[in-house]
Design an enzyme around this catalytic site. Structure first.
Site, PDB file in Angstrom:
ATOM      1  N   SER A  72      -0.987  -5.991   2.096  1.00  0.00           N
ATOM      2  CA  SER A  72      -1.497  -4.616   2.222  1.00  0.00           C
ATOM      3  C   SER A  72      -3.026  -4.622   2.195  1.00  0.00           C
ATOM      4  O   SER A  72      -3.638  -5.503   1.585  1.00  0.00           O
ATOM      5  CB  SER A  72      -0.955  -3.801   1.046  1.00  0.00           C
ATOM      6  OG  SER A  72      -1.019  -2.439   1.316  1.00  0.00           O
ATOM      7  N   PRO A  73      -3.659  -3.643   2.843  1.00  0.00           N
ATOM      8  CA  PRO A  73      -5.123  -3.584   2.786  1.00  0.00           C
ATOM      9  C   PRO A  73      -5.611  -3.414   1.351  1.00  0.00           C
ATOM     10  O   PRO A  73      -5.115  -2.553   0.635  1.00  0.00           O
ATOM     11  CB  PRO A  73      -5.464  -2.347   3.632  1.00  0.00           C
ATOM     12  CG  PRO A  73      -4.186  -1.598   3.822  1.00  0.00           C
ATOM     13  CD  PRO A  73      -3.079  -2.568   3.643  1.00  0.00           C
ATOM     14  N   CYS A  84      -9.373  -3.408  -0.812  1.00  0.00           N
ATOM     15  CA  CYS A  84     -10.822  -3.562  -0.951  1.00  0.00           C
ATOM     16  C   CYS A  84     -11.140  -4.635  -1.976  1.00  0.00           C
ATOM     17  O   CYS A  84     -10.547  -4.644  -3.050  1.00  0.00           O
ATOM     18  CB  CYS A  84     -11.414  -2.265  -1.490  1.00  0.00           C
ATOM     19  SG  CYS A  84     -12.007  -1.211  -0.209  1.00  0.00           S
ATOM     20  N   GLN A 110      -8.315  -2.714   9.285  1.00  0.00           N
ATOM     21  CA  GLN A 110      -8.198  -1.321   8.852  1.00  0.00           C
ATOM     22  C   GLN A 110      -9.578  -0.685   8.873  1.00  0.00           C
ATOM     23  O   GLN A 110     -10.489  -1.143   8.170  1.00  0.00           O
ATOM     24  CB  GLN A 110      -7.605  -1.212   7.438  1.00  0.00           C
ATOM     25  CG  GLN A 110      -7.363   0.242   7.041  1.00  0.00           C
ATOM     26  CD  GLN A 110      -6.982   0.438   5.577  1.00  0.00           C
ATOM     27  OE1 GLN A 110      -7.732   0.056   4.674  1.00  0.00           O
ATOM     28  NE2 GLN A 110      -5.822   1.024   5.336  1.00  0.00           N
ATOM     29  N   TYR A 146      -9.616   9.944   1.728  1.00  0.00           N
ATOM     30  CA  TYR A 146     -10.876   9.596   2.394  1.00  0.00           C
ATOM     31  C   TYR A 146     -11.146  10.596   3.527  1.00  0.00           C
ATOM     32  O   TYR A 146     -10.412  11.585   3.676  1.00  0.00           O
ATOM     33  CB  TYR A 146     -10.839   8.133   2.875  1.00  0.00           C
ATOM     34  CG  TYR A 146     -10.732   7.167   1.698  1.00  0.00           C
ATOM     35  CD1 TYR A 146     -11.716   7.169   0.704  1.00  0.00           C
ATOM     36  CD2 TYR A 146      -9.657   6.307   1.539  1.00  0.00           C
ATOM     37  CE1 TYR A 146     -11.630   6.323  -0.396  1.00  0.00           C
ATOM     38  CE2 TYR A 146      -9.560   5.462   0.442  1.00  0.00           C
ATOM     39  CZ  TYR A 146     -10.549   5.472  -0.524  1.00  0.00           C
ATOM     40  OH  TYR A 146     -10.458   4.649  -1.619  1.00  0.00           O
ATOM     41  N   ARG A 154      -2.506   4.854   8.594  1.00  0.00           N
ATOM     42  CA  ARG A 154      -2.057   4.926   7.193  1.00  0.00           C
ATOM     43  C   ARG A 154      -2.140   6.375   6.742  1.00  0.00           C
ATOM     44  O   ARG A 154      -3.166   7.038   6.934  1.00  0.00           O
ATOM     45  CB  ARG A 154      -2.928   4.051   6.290  1.00  0.00           C
ATOM     46  CG  ARG A 154      -2.369   3.992   4.871  1.00  0.00           C
ATOM     47  CD  ARG A 154      -2.913   2.855   4.035  1.00  0.00           C
ATOM     48  NE  ARG A 154      -1.789   2.085   3.510  1.00  0.00           N
ATOM     49  CZ  ARG A 154      -1.813   1.408   2.369  1.00  0.00           C
ATOM     50  NH1 ARG A 154      -2.886   1.342   1.649  1.00  0.00           N
ATOM     51  NH2 ARG A 154      -0.749   0.755   1.954  1.00  0.00           N
ATOM     52  N   GLY A 208       0.698  -5.226  -2.123  1.00  0.00           N
ATOM     53  CA  GLY A 208      -0.722  -5.283  -2.437  1.00  0.00           C
ATOM     54  C   GLY A 208      -0.952  -6.192  -3.626  1.00  0.00           C
ATOM     55  O   GLY A 208      -1.187  -7.398  -3.489  1.00  0.00           O
ATOM     56  N   ARG A 209      -0.822  -5.622  -4.829  1.00  0.00           N
ATOM     57  CA  ARG A 209      -1.148  -6.361  -6.045  1.00  0.00           C
ATOM     58  C   ARG A 209      -0.399  -7.690  -6.179  1.00  0.00           C
ATOM     59  O   ARG A 209      -1.008  -8.680  -6.617  1.00  0.00           O
ATOM     60  CB  ARG A 209      -0.935  -5.459  -7.267  1.00  0.00           C
ATOM     61  CG  ARG A 209      -1.977  -4.357  -7.334  1.00  0.00           C
ATOM     62  CD  ARG A 209      -1.574  -3.238  -8.252  1.00  0.00           C
ATOM     63  NE  ARG A 209      -0.387  -2.549  -7.768  1.00  0.00           N
ATOM     64  CZ  ARG A 209       0.271  -1.629  -8.446  1.00  0.00           C
ATOM     65  NH1 ARG A 209      -0.148  -1.274  -9.648  1.00  0.00           N
ATOM     66  NH2 ARG A 209       1.332  -1.030  -7.936  1.00  0.00           N
TER      67      ARG A 209
HETATM   68  C1  LIG Z   1      -7.669  -3.679  -5.542  1.00  0.00           C
HETATM   69  C2  LIG Z   1      -7.031  -2.772  -4.547  1.00  0.00           C
HETATM   70  C3  LIG Z   1      -7.748  -2.342  -3.445  1.00  0.00           C
HETATM   71  C4  LIG Z   1      -7.171  -1.514  -2.482  1.00  0.00           C
HETATM   72  N1  LIG Z   1      -7.869  -1.167  -1.365  1.00  0.00           N
HETATM   73  C5  LIG Z   1      -7.257  -0.511  -0.357  1.00  0.00           C
HETATM   74  C6  LIG Z   1      -7.889  -0.341   0.891  1.00  0.00           C
HETATM   75  O1  LIG Z   1      -8.979  -0.811   1.121  1.00  0.00           O
HETATM   76  N2  LIG Z   1      -7.254   0.346   1.853  1.00  0.00           N
HETATM   77  C7  LIG Z   1      -6.004   0.872   1.639  1.00  0.00           C
HETATM   78  O2  LIG Z   1      -5.447   1.503   2.548  1.00  0.00           O
HETATM   79  N3  LIG Z   1      -5.371   0.685   0.481  1.00  0.00           N
HETATM   80  C8  LIG Z   1      -5.950   0.003  -0.514  1.00  0.00           C
HETATM   81  N4  LIG Z   1      -5.267  -0.250  -1.678  1.00  0.00           N
HETATM   82  C9  LIG Z   1      -3.881   0.210  -1.810  1.00  0.00           C
HETATM   83  C10 LIG Z   1      -2.909  -0.925  -1.436  1.00  0.00           C
HETATM   84  O3  LIG Z   1      -2.963  -1.222  -0.063  1.00  0.00           O
HETATM   85  C11 LIG Z   1      -1.448  -0.549  -1.791  1.00  0.00           C
HETATM   86  O4  LIG Z   1      -1.070   0.573  -1.026  1.00  0.00           O
HETATM   87  C12 LIG Z   1      -1.281  -0.252  -3.266  1.00  0.00           C
HETATM   88  O5  LIG Z   1      -1.898  -1.237  -4.063  1.00  0.00           O
HETATM   89  C13 LIG Z   1       0.192  -0.162  -3.642  1.00  0.00           C
HETATM   90  O6  LIG Z   1       0.864  -1.343  -3.365  1.00  0.00           O
HETATM   91  P1  LIG Z   1       1.198  -2.444  -4.537  1.00  0.00           P
HETATM   92  O7  LIG Z   1       2.026  -1.736  -5.553  1.00  0.00           O
HETATM   93  O8  LIG Z   1       1.958  -3.511  -3.799  1.00  0.00           O
HETATM   94  O9  LIG Z   1      -0.096  -2.931  -5.086  1.00  0.00           O
HETATM   95  C14 LIG Z   1      -5.845  -1.060  -2.663  1.00  0.00           C
HETATM   96  C15 LIG Z   1      -5.135  -1.475  -3.797  1.00  0.00           C
HETATM   97  C16 LIG Z   1      -5.697  -2.334  -4.718  1.00  0.00           C
HETATM   98  C17 LIG Z   1      -4.884  -2.794  -5.896  1.00  0.00           C
END
Ligand SMILES: Cc1cc2nc3c(=O)[nH]c(=O)nc-3n(C[C@H](O)[C@H](O)[C@H](O)COP(=O)(O)O)c2cc1C
Ligand SMILES: Cc1cc2nc3c(=O)[nH]c(=O)nc-3n(C[C@H](O)[C@H](O)[C@H](O)COP(=O)(O)OP(=O)(O)OC[C@H]3O[C@@H](n4cnc5c(N)ncnc54)[C@H](O)[C@@H]3O)c2cc1C
Length: 783
Positions: free
Chosen positions: A411-412, A414, A489, A570, A618, A711-712
């Site tokens: 997942s995206p 930052c 993204q 955003y 998204r 993501g995480r």
């Molecule tokens: C450190 C971090 C940075 C993130 N940055 C972005 C981002 O740049 N763009 C985005 O669409 N989502 C971002 N997210 C959201 C993740 O893509 C994801 O939707 C969210 O963490 C839930 O998924 P997970 O439970 O697998 O972590 C970020 C999440 C984390 C933890």
């Protein structure tokens, strides 16, 4: 001690029994408005785990209850002329009438006083009682009388249902999904004693109306149901007993205690019948109350402990029931599914049962599910094995001309580590290792389209040549050393811009070095955040041009796919949500207007981005806030983007406003992906607290998403996918030659690890009562 119990249902009677066992001297009286054997309903159902509890707390009633029981192990799903059976479920059914008679008899034996045909309308008559138990059922008069204290919330659900009975014997918990000229009807049926089964019929309000059920009396509606399900009833009658059609009220109460009065059972909280837990919850409430009364020094502390200790368990069951009832309310979403995939969806609807869990219990069924999934993939032109297919996670997917080797996605995220928007060595290692780790698709972090489009000073960007060269280096590495496809993204922070790095205070405004921020409307995120400037047409044109320029750079970097970030509050999301868009021009008001600018940007990007490369968007499918975006809006949003040429909707939620109330849990955003995919008929990617390959397979096999992003979990485990590939035996997963010995080892070990795990699970699983009964009654084999 004096205890008055209002209501002689399962909650009231079982509480009387347990409290009297504890306090043989207590004066315990149950007041029931009905006659002793005057009961509605047919059978009730308990799981093996609930029966274990009954055995522990009162073995005489447990023994009598289980003597009368019907046991079953299988769940059978009938759909479009097919039936799929899944074993290992361990349930028991008993007649509600017998259950109440057994509990009444046991209560009397213990010295509880039972008053029947005694309706209580005022608790004042129990002024001398130490404890008043309000177990007066779903329509609890006392909950309503003290509405200010108990603060109930009643959510009347849309589907109509009616409880009936039948003499039709059943050897499984049976779901029948029946198409009719008016629409779909569902029967939930199970046997509760020899020759007697419960039948709950359910349908949506439109089908109910079209079938003319509103105008029929009890007998006529039973005749109508008997006609619809006649092919299965096999000449058996349907029986009625106050079998009126009604809507299910999902009841939750903020408080369960007022002074020395306590709510128990349906009076305080209900659970939808599709998970068969109403009577179980009622009796387990009685257990929890008795436990608290046993150990607490005073009644007041006992009641407090009961409420505090029990609430989480009740809410968990209610959440599972909610998820399940929503599945049944939207069954039409899945009506076109392959029957075996449909049956898999029924089994896994409330998250407790998963792909791996079913593989242990019903391997043949899961093998069929895998084959059905593989057939769909093959129909899309992939030359894959459909006889012995790989698990859904390892099936390929094509979006335009981009082919993904598997369905796992990074997942995206930052990294807040860019310098003036330029990704550096950290990014090379970060993206490089995750790509090598085996995911089919990887997203960049939100890459900002201008300096002032950044969230924080550490955000990556793509507005100048230096950034373009830095990204090209990373893309080249990914393409040279992995099979992963790489999606860019693009986003603009809007009113959440000029904020601190994640580890310094997420979304908090920068104290110095900030920049001016813009948004759909001039509403700050936090009260002390910068007030954004409302965008005028010129600003919109400039932002649109910045997006297009960044996409052109992205194409030159070699990215395989482009995602437009319209989520998480955003800039583009701020146009879509009514909570952040108060504009009165063509870009505010109705959803169609609020979508106008994000769609304009999308269309400009689609025109600039090569036609053979896919694009995703998204979205936040709900704002988790009053008056904000809902799942239904998300379907309209997805449809609008699909018409504009989107190939995939990346379904996230929330982060729009700071006072949102998200409901977290495992896979908590998946229901939104399910809704968008199966109502808007567009490919989706789901994400959010998905942590295992088992969950990924469960989601994909049930048709709730086309791709699953993590993501995480990927932050701590770049090799998530290759490890899962070893577990599921997906040998073709890409591994660079440098790491080949590691791959060989994990694949070799996984075969043994998996066998050990399955043996352990099977060993650790106690036999269900149905299995024990079957063993006890099996004729001895002839020597
Ligand atoms: C450190 C971090 C940075 C993130 N940055 C972005 C981002 O740049 N763009 C985005 O669409 N989502 C971002 N997210 C959201 C993740 O893509 C994801 O939707 C969210 O963490 C839930 O998924 P997970 O439970 O697998 O972590 C970020 C999440 C984390 C933890
Ligand atoms: C029509 C219907 C049919 C059902 N059939 C089934 C079924 O077949 N299988 C199943 O598992 N579940 C069934 N349920 C759900 C299940 O009955 C409940 O979840 C469970 O009984 C809850 O137990 P309880 O003791 O909290 O409430 P209840 O069983 O409802 O008991 C409450 C009792 O309080 C009495 N009462 C209410 N007000 C007063 C008053 N003011 N004074 C004196 N007495 C009062 C009522 O007469 C009732 O006997 C059915 C529910 C309904 C509404």
């Amino acid at each position: 001690m004096k205890i008055a119990i209002i209501g002689g249902g399962p909650a009231g009677l079982y509480a009387a029994i347990l409290l009297r066992k504890q306090r043989p001297d207590a004066e315990i009286t149950v007041y029931e408005r009905n006659r002793a054997d005057d009961t509605f309903g047919f059978g009730v159902v308990f799981s093996d785990a609930t029966l274990d509890n009954f055995e522990k707390y009162d073995s005489p009633s447990y023994r009598r209850i289980t003597q009368e029981f019907a046991y079953w192990d299988d769940i059978a799903v009938h759909f479009r002329g097919t039936v799929h059976r899944v074993g290992g479920n361990g349930f028991c059914g008993c007649s509600r009438r017998n259950l109440l008679l057994i509990l009444q008899q046991r209560a009397r034996e213990l010295g509880v006083v039972l008053h029947f045909e005694t309706e209580i309308d005022d608790e004042a008559r129990f002024a001398d009682a130490d404890l008043i138990v309000l177990a007066d059922g779903i329509n609890s008069r006392f909950r309503e009388k003290h509405i200010e204290d108990f603060q109930p919330e009643i959510d009347v659900r849309s589907n109509m249902f009616a409880w009936m009975g039948s003499t039709r014997p059943l050897d499984a918990f049976t779901f029948i999904f029946q198409e009719t000229e008016w629409g779909p009807f569902i029967a939930h049926a199970y046997q509760y004693e020899a020759g007697r089964s419960t039948w709950i019929f359910e349908t949506d309000p439109k089908t109910f109306e079209r079938a003319g059920l509103a105008g029929l009396n009890e007998k006529q509606s039973a005749d109508r149901m008997a006609k619809i399900f006649g092919w299965f009833l096999d000449g058996h009658q349907l029986l009625t007993n106050r079998s009126m059609w009604r809507n299910f009220p999902m009841i939750r109460s903020k408080r369960w205690v007022k002074d020395n009065m306590v709510l128990l059972g349906d009076a305080k909280a209900t659970a939808h019948f599709s998970i068969g837990s109403g009577t179980k919850l009622a009796m387990e409430d009685a257990i929890a109350l008795a436990e608290a009364m046993q150990h607490a020094p005073t009644v007041a502390t006992a009641l407090q402990q009961y409420e505090q200790g029990r609430r989480e368990e009740v809410e968990k069951t209610q959440h599972a029931a909610d998820v399940s009832l929503v599945w049944f309310e939207h069954v039409d979403r899945f009506w076109e599914f392959d029957p075996v995939q449909f049956a898999f969806g029924v089994m896994t609807r409330s998250k407790a049962i998963t792909y791996d869990n079913l593989t242990l219990r019903a391997p043949d069924f899961v093998a069929e599910v895998d084959k059905a999934f593989a057939r769909q993939v093959r129909a899309r032109g992939f030359d894959i094995d459909v006889k012995k297919p790989l698990a859904p996670m390892f099936q390929p997917l094509r979006l335009r001309e981009m082919e993904l080797a598997n369905r796992a996605v990074v997942s995206p995220m930052c990294m807040y580590s860019a310098k003036e928007g330029v990704p550096g060595d950290f990014h090379l290692v970060h993206y490089g290792s995750r790509a090598i780790g085996g995911a089919g698709l990887m997203f960049t972090e939100m890459t900002c389209v201008g300096r002032d489009a950044r969230i924080t000073p550490g955000c990556a960007g793509l507005w100048n040549d230096e950034q373009e060269a830095a990204w090209r280096r990373i893309v080249d590495f990914v393409h040279t050393n992995s099979a992963a496809k790489f999606a860019l993204q693009l986003g603009h922070a809007g009113r959440k811009g000029a904020t601190k790095l994640m580890w310094d205070g997420i979304d908090r405004p920068l104290e110095e070095g900030g920049w001016d921020v813009v948004s759909a409307s001039p509403i700050p995120y936090f009260p002390d955040s910068q007030v954004p400037r409302e965008m005028d047409r010129a600003a919109m044109d400039a932002v649109k041009a910045a997006f297009v320029a960044a996409a052109e750079r992205g194409e030159r970097c070699g990215f395989d796919m482009l995602e437009l970030h319209c989520a998480h509050g955003y800039l583009l999301a701020s146009f879509i949500s009514p909570l952040t868009n108060e504009r009165t021009d063509a870009y505010g008001g109705a959803l169609e207007n609020r979508l106008r600018f994000p769609l304009e940007v999308f269309e400009a990007l689609r025109a600039a981005w090569p036609a053979h490369k896919p694009m995703s968007v998204r979205i936040s499918a709900t704002d988790w806030a009053e008056g904000g975006i809902t799942g239904d809006d998300a379907v309209d949003i997805a449809r609008a983007f699909a018409e504009a040429g989107v190939d995939l909707v990346d379904v996230s939620t929330g982060q729009t406003v700071r006072d949102a109330q998200p409901v977290y849990g495992r896979m908590f955003q998946t229901p939104f992906s399910d809704q968008v995919r199966n109502e808007a008929r567009v490919a989706t990617m789901c994400v959010g607290n998905i942590t295992t390959a088992d969950q990924i397979n469960t989601i994909l096999a049930a048709g709730r998403a086309d791709l699953v992003a993590l993501g995480r979990p990927h932050l701590v485990d770049p090799s998530f996918t290759i490890k899962a590939a070893a577990w599921y035996g997906a040998e073709d997963v890409f591994c660079p030659p440098q790491y080949q010995p590691g791959k060989e080892q994990i694949f070799r070990n996984s075969v043994r690890d998996r066998q050990d795990f399955e043996d352990l699970k099977i060993k650790a699983k106690p036999k269900t009562r149905a299995e024990l009964k079957a063993e006890a009654t099996k004729p001895l084999a002839a020597e």
